[in-house]
Design an enzyme around this catalytic site. Structure first.
Site, PDB file in Angstrom:
ATOM      1  N   CYS A  12       0.839  -1.202   0.000  1.00 19.12           N
ATOM      2  CA  CYS A  12       0.000   0.000   0.000  1.00 19.12           C
ATOM      3  C   CYS A  12       0.873   1.250   0.000  1.00 19.12           C
ATOM      4  O   CYS A  12       1.745   1.399   0.870  1.00 19.12           O
ATOM      5  CB  CYS A  12      -0.916   0.014   1.219  1.00 19.12           C
ATOM      6  SG  CYS A  12      -1.907   1.520   1.381  1.00 19.12           S
ATOM      7  N   ASN A  15       1.663  -8.612  -1.013  1.00 21.97           N
ATOM      8  CA  ASN A  15       0.554  -9.478  -0.649  1.00 21.97           C
ATOM      9  C   ASN A  15       1.058 -10.906  -0.415  1.00 21.97           C
ATOM     10  O   ASN A  15       2.140 -11.282  -0.867  1.00 21.97           O
ATOM     11  CB  ASN A  15      -0.472  -9.516  -1.787  1.00 21.97           C
ATOM     12  CG  ASN A  15      -1.148  -8.184  -1.998  1.00 21.97           C
ATOM     13  OD1 ASN A  15      -2.126  -7.864  -1.332  1.00 21.97           O
ATOM     14  ND2 ASN A  15      -0.635  -7.390  -2.930  1.00 21.97           N
TER      15      ASN A  15
END
Length: 316
Positions: A239, A248
């Site tokens: 992010c 991720n």
């Protein structure tokens, strides 16, 4: 623990791309969508309506949506943060939107420029727009465990938002370990509490592998009621408004743990190849342990494919 019926949602083209410095052409994105869907990946996250000047790799999301067929879009999700985003997404042809805001005010302000209460107040309008278009809308809760600015997040606040009548129109609840700092006990506890008040909505766990707990956290989520797991090829992502977050959880690692019926050694090898090509194109590191395993020489194990060879190396 049974993982039957647990679904992978590939988030490479949204969360995976948003921190990359190298843009991916629209036609390349569309090709990857079709390859992943064709391989059997049940659901994809294909982009975001975040401002293009703030998240340039996702500025062409509506072009990607426009290039896909209605049948393909039935299995794809677009990240949104406002009712206006929902309007724009469905007008372009999107069928499914993920309405996202942060549990912590500090991250919500950094990410989408408003307090959490403002995003929550606006959700009924977002739901109305999605439903009027015949689409589906998810409630997505970022920083459900830790805020990069304020630290640990009160799990009671997460449960309160899920149970709030203003979120009742959502079809799913996405619980995000945005920083990848949670451990399996924390994930299992919170996901279990969310599942208890979800009132029939699917529970999605979105994890990051910053501290190496991605797969363990995902399995803890499944054990406590999650039926959808988010992952990105090669562990790509992070992010831009969450200092300290890394990629991720790798989709290959989640699939190897879940072993859904559609996953065969040949399909897994294809996914690893696509992941290798994409990460090389973007100049990003491979973070998937499964990808490394697939490339091993353990020939007695059916899930290995051996070292990669160029097409010219085998005479083709």
């Amino acid at each position: 623990m049974s993982t039957d019926g647990v679904v992978l949602r590939d988030v490479t083209l949204r969360d995976g791309l948003q921190l990359t410095g190298t843009p991916l052409p629209t036609d390349r994105k569309v090709g990857l969508v079709r390859a992943l869907l064709g391989a059997g990946v049940p659901e994809l996250e294909i982009g975001s309506l975040a401002r293009g000047d703030l998240v340039p790799p996702l500025a062409d999301t509506l072009d990607v949506v426009a290039a896909l067929t209605p049948d393909e879009l039935e299995r794809c999700w677009v990240w949104v943060a406002t009712p206006r985003h929902v309007q724009k997404a469905v007008a372009a042809g999107a069928r499914n939107v993920q309405y996202c805001f942060s549990v912590s005010d500090a991250h919500n302000n950094a990410n989408i420029g408003r307090d959490t209460a403002v995003s929550l107040d606006a959700m009924p309008q977002a739901v109305e727009y999605a439903r009027a278009a015949g689409g589906r809308i998810q409630l997505c809760l970022a920083t459900a465990f830790t805020c990069p600015f304020d630290g640990p997040v009160d799990p009671d606040r997460v449960v309160e938002i899920v149970a709030d009548p203003r979120t009742a129109g959502s079809c799913d609840v996405v619980v995000c370990d945005t920083l990848g700092q949670a451990n399996p006990a924390e994930v299992g506890s919170l996901v279990g509490r969310v599942a208890a008040v979800a009132d029939g909505r699917r529970v999605v766990f979105h994890g990051h592998d910053t501290w190496g707990q991605g797969v363990a956290n995902a399995l803890a989520a499944v054990q406590n009621g999650a039926t959808v797991l988010d992952g990105a090829l090669g562990g790509l992502g992070g992010c831009p408004f969450a200092p300290g977050a890394s990629g991720n959880t790798a989709g290959e690692d989640l699939l190897f743990a879940l072993r859904p019926d559609w996953l065969t050694p040949a399909v897994l090898a294809d996914l690893v190849t696509w992941s290798e090509d994409l990460l090389a194109e973007l100049g990003e590191p491979m973070r998937s342990a499964t990808a490394r395993g697939v490339r091993s020489n353990a020939q007695a194990f059916p899930w290995t494919a051996g070292p990669r060879r160029d097409r010219t190396d085998d005479g083709q």
